[in-house]
Enzyme design. Structure first.
Site, short mmCIF file in Angstrom:
data_model
loop_
_atom_site.label_atom_id
_atom_site.label_comp_id
_atom_site.label_asym_id
_atom_site.label_seq_id
_atom_site.Cartn_x
_atom_site.Cartn_y
_atom_site.Cartn_z
N ARG A 5 5.92 18.66 68.51
CA ARG A 5 4.70 18.50 67.71
C ARG A 5 4.65 19.54 66.58
NH1 ARG A 5 -0.10 21.22 71.35
NH2 ARG A 5 1.25 22.48 72.64
N GLU B 129 -10.81 6.64 67.10
CA GLU B 129 -9.44 6.33 66.70
C GLU B 129 -9.33 4.98 65.99
OE1 GLU B 129 -10.36 7.23 69.77
OE2 GLU B 129 -9.50 9.24 70.04
N HIS C 262 2.03 14.39 72.49
CA HIS C 262 1.72 14.41 73.93
C HIS C 262 2.13 13.11 74.61
CE1 HIS C 262 -0.40 17.83 72.42
NE2 HIS C 262 -0.92 18.17 73.58
N ASP D 45 -2.77 17.32 82.48
CA ASP D 45 -3.90 16.43 82.19
C ASP D 45 -3.83 15.12 82.99
OD1 ASP D 45 -5.27 18.09 80.54
OD2 ASP D 45 -4.56 17.19 78.67
#
Lengths: 318, 281
Positions: free
Chosen positions: A14, A62, A113, A121
């Site tokens: 990232r 989004e 991710h 998570d």
């Protein structure tokens, strides 16, 4: 123990995206960036700071972000959207399908991710279906680079390509071994190690593991070829066929479901043009769970040891 | 710029085009198309600053329109062709194989005048915001218009977009809602009540105007008012009261003609109510 491949640093892919985006911002005034409340996670903060007038914070919305990005292409902008891979694909699939893919808009959907290595998570965020979802859309380009340098290069390269692109990367720090000056060519596989016994086609975080597997296989007397498939669509069919016609069997390795992933794309090519054994290293019809990235890769069969086993199984089926 | 009388005559022809398009293929959506005919006629023949030929996707220096409720494609196609984007004769190909006039509008077949595919509802407002933001970046002071169905407002993305446009002061945008109170399964009150639309849009921070969408004078003057409200820090929304099926008596006052084509007899009965002003295709 054989060591063929080394690296100088470990970085997250990232951050490669963030570095590429910043460089694009400096060199291409048409590039704009949109983010749905994950600027820090996507490493888009440097771009936001340097180019506030070209950065659009959409909040946790989004679907709206994808629509705005599609609209911004009208007027000549090149929008890069940023959020987690789950929210970049499954959550907004219809928006991407109609407003981006079917409308043929020049939007770059950048997704961090991805996969199990998101870690603690858990499964809500660990999308393992995104490659399949995106590659099914007509004319969508799907790219999953392996390390920081390649992600940076890919980010810069896709701005020069006219059309929708899905760029997938991840959260953890992984070995950065691609030469910083290596040109990124969309749809062109990268041969990392020549071999004659088995072809290992790996993408994303699994590329480094494939190299480590090839070293271990060498100690067992097996000469594996390792090819980095950073572009899953369009697939470099010529590279796949050239390698497998030499080795006679193949392994696919990816941080994704077996259904719909890189392995399926390779299987399509082999079944049509060169039927040879193929073993999959992928998640097998399962959701992920909380855990460290390393623990999850072992538990779900995506570790170096799994690639070694798959290579041996493929060779045994020749 | 066309006079009210001329606009009314164009609208009559557009209504004929709508009936004939859907009748020819026994499919399509006449009800909402007829209801929005006066609005789209006024927009394309009076309000918009636009250059149909050559069609420019980027539309810099031109006002842009996005049809978010893509199922009313018959009115959109008629108005686009009658204003010169493509030959009127091409209306014959509506919904047929190998046509540029797909059931729902698309850029995929490169039909001039269409800048975004629509059909899956709720996406057009976000797209229009994007185009409006591009205009601001390009220092282009022309405007962006949209049209939405009222049933379409049940889609959550509309409200994401509504929140964004107000918060970020996208004030070069005029959205219009076709408030005909009807959707496929019945009245909007019956299916899922929209509540007080004026209060909702105001609460989201929009400048709200009202218009009688089947009265050409009201449409033209409200669009002019809407233009004068742009550039003041708020997006503008026009709540447009229309009657589904407007202009054809037996199609009015019901949701039944949302997505049903007239048969031969019904077509003749409908066309008898609409003067052929510009010549049928």
């Amino acid at each position: 123990m054989t060591t063929l491949f080394t690296y100088t640093d470990q970085q997250d892919t990232r951050s490669g995206f963030g570095a590429g985006l910043l460089e694009l911002g400096r060199n291409n005034p048409d590039v704009v960036a949109l983010c749905a409340d994950l600027t820090g996670s996507l490493k888009m903060d440097a771009f936001e700071k340097e180019f506030p007038e070209r950065f659009f914070q959409t909040g946790i919305a989004e679907a709206n972000m994808i629509g705005i990005a599609a609209g911004m292409t009208i007027g000549g902008r090149i929008p890069f959207t940023g959020t987690f891979a789950n929210f970049s694909t499954g959550r907004v699939y219809d928006q991407i399908r109609q407003s981006v893919a079917y409308s043929g808009k020049n939007v770059k959907i950048c997704a961090s991710h991805a996969g199990l290595t998101l870690g603690e998570d858990g499964a809500t965020h660990q999308i393992l279906e995104d490659i399949g979802l995106m590659k099914m859309l007509p004319h969508m380009v799907v790219i999953n680079p392996c390390d920081f340098n390649q992600t940076k290069a890919a980010t810069i390269a896709i701005a020069s390509y006219e059309g929708p692109v899905y760029l997938r990367f991840g959260r953890p720090k992984v070995p950065n071994f691609t030469p910083a000056d290596q040109k990124f060519e969309i749809g062109k596989a990268v041969l990392l190690k020549e071999g004659k016994d088995v072809s290992i086609f790996a993408t994303g975080h699994l590329v480094w593991k494939a190299l480590k597997a090839a070293e271990a296989l060498m100690d067992k007397g097996i000469d594996a070829e390792v090819i980095n498939i950073h572009t899953i669509k369009p697939l470099d069919e010529a590279a796949v066929l050239a390698s497998v016609s030499k080795t006679g069997c193949a392994v696919s390795a990816e941080e994704h479901q077996r259904n719909g992933g890189l392995g399926d794309s390779i299987a399509q090519v082999l079944s049509r043009k060169l039927p040879k054994p193929l073993e999959y290293v992928a998640v097998n019809d399962s959701f992920g769970e909380s855990g460290t990235p390393e623990e999850l890769m072992v538990k779900y069969g995506l570790d170096t040891a799994d690639i070694i086993k798959a290579a041996e199984a493929a060779i045994a089926r020749k | 710029m066309a006079s009210i009388h001329e606009l009314q005559r164009i609208a009559t022809q557009v209504r004929r085009d709508i009936l004939r398009q859907v009748h020819a293929v026994n499919s399509g959506h006449p009800g909402g198309s007829l209801g929005c005919t006066d609005f789209l006629t006024a927009l394309y023949f009076h309000t918009l600053k636009h250059t149909p030929v050559p069609f420019d996707m980027d539309g810099q220096g031109q006002d842009l329109f996005f049809l978010s409720n893509g199922h009313i494609s018959p009115v959109f196609y008629s108005v686009l062709s009658r204003s010169g984007y493509f030959p009127v004769d091409e209306l014959k190909t509506f919904r047929k194989l190998n046509s540029r006039l797909q059931g729902h509008p698309t850029t995929h077949e490169k039909l001039p005048g269409v800048r975004m595919a629509s059909g899956s509802l709720g996406q057009g407002l976000s797209v229009a915001i994007g185009a409006a933001l591009s205009k601001k970046l390009n220092k282009d002071n022309t405007l962006v218009y949209t049209l939405h169905g009222d049933g379409e407002l049940q889609e959550g993305q509309i409200w994401e977009a509504a929140m964004y446009a107000a918060a970020k002061k996208v004030d070069n945008l005029i959205a219009t809602v076709d408030a005909n109170g009807q959707q496929i399964d019945g009245s909007t009150d019956h299916v899922l009540s929209l509540g007080n639309l004026e209060s909702k849009w105001q609460a989201f921070g929009w400048d709200v105007l009202h218009m009688d969408g089947n009265n050409m004078e009201s449409v033209v003057s409200t669009l002019e008012t809407a233009k004068s409200h742009t550039g003041k820090g708020k997006p503008v929304v026009i709540l447009m009261k229309t009657e589904m099926g407007s202009g054809v008596d037996f199609m009015m006052g019901s949701h039944k003609w949302h997505g049903v084509a007239p048969n031969d007899e019904q077509l003749a009965k409908g066309l008898a109510q609409l003067e052929e002003t510009l010549g049928d295709y």
